[in-house]
Design a protein around this motif. Sequence first.
Motif, PDB file in Angstrom:
ATOM      1  N   PRO A 256      62.174   3.019 -39.399  1.00 44.73           N
ATOM      2  CA  PRO A 256      61.178   2.257 -39.664  1.00 44.73           C
ATOM      3  C   PRO A 256      61.918   0.546 -40.145  1.00 44.73           C
ATOM      4  O   PRO A 256      61.799  -0.402 -39.565  1.00 44.73           O
ATOM      5  N   GLN A 259      63.387  -1.598 -37.379  1.00 38.77           N
ATOM      6  CA  GLN A 259      63.751  -2.645 -36.663  1.00 38.77           C
ATOM      7  C   GLN A 259      62.947  -3.762 -37.288  1.00 38.77           C
ATOM      8  O   GLN A 259      62.884  -4.477 -36.330  1.00 38.77           O
ATOM      9  N   ARG A 334      57.804   4.652 -31.715  1.00 40.56           N
ATOM     10  CA  ARG A 334      57.485   5.307 -33.029  1.00 40.56           C
ATOM     11  C   ARG A 334      56.358   6.617 -32.062  1.00 40.56           C
ATOM     12  O   ARG A 334      56.066   7.154 -32.694  1.00 40.56           O
TER      13      ARG A 334
END
Length: 339
Positions: A256, A259, A334
């Motif tokens: 995360p 990204q 995700r």
Amino acid sequence: MTPSTPAPTAVGAQAPPVRAERSGPPRARRRGPRAPGRIRRASLPYLLLLPALALELLIHLVPMVIGVVMSFKTLTQFYIRDWTTAPWAGSDNYEISVDFSAPVGKDLLESFVTTCLFTVASVALCWLLGTAAAVFTQESFRGRGLLRALFLVPYALPVYAAVITWAFMFQRDNGLVNHVLHDQLGLGGDRAFWLIGDNSFYALLTVSVWKGWPFAFLIVTAGLQNIPKELYEAAAIDGAGMWQQIRRITLPSLRPVNQVLVLVLFLWTFNDFNTPYVLFGRAAPKAADLVSIHIYQSSFVTWNFGTGAAMSVLLVLFLLVVTGGYLLLTSRGRKSADV
């Protein structure tokens, strides 16, 4: 006749409690807060955000709208005093910009390809160096705080001061880069030109990575703090080495963070104007002609503000499409990982 006596109660039995009668009027039930009070409390955050939104409209959105209007006008130096009087051009500026067989469109396409290559290389190197430095300084050791502070120096320096310093270092005759490469290490024959020719791309890439990788280091370091140490301890007990721990634990846990980091680095690098402008001046070499400096030259050097505005609108649309597609792909990835 004798008065009746109350019946005896059983041993251990309790008489029912006698309720005392209330005296006076009944209490009024508590009512909730009035509706206007709730509305005022709910609208307070929006009222606090109102000045920031007003400044955002004034600084960003209003110039963007004006730029879109300018892109539909034949705006040259003859109408610079009052741009609203410039004749309407319709979609001519956009057709000129995307006509890749014409000189203007061909130059824009070459600049776009150069910018894409430069952005991919810069983002990849910034992420790689930042991640490596963050993983290296994750464990505590003597002097770690000082080393982290030194890593953040390029990010803390003002952009203009740092790039001007690099411009002096890249000088052909008395620059530090050629002095180290040729005089001390004995690499190559003649001194290289770093600010002109094909080498200008590598010079620009070096400066961009130098001032961009500390940001990646900072973000990845913050992301590493959220990974439990028990995972590494369990992996070490199971016999996993350092590279296996990085591959199986560190990188999946940082997904995360990476990204968002890659998206921010992409937008910053693709739109970077200060670095090439300070490093090369108003006319960047062809090998380092990024879209941002190319639009500046089309607008403020050739005095064709209408075409430059059209190029800027096309650039914004491209970034919106890439950002939307990237967010869509990452959100799908995700969701599939959660499932």
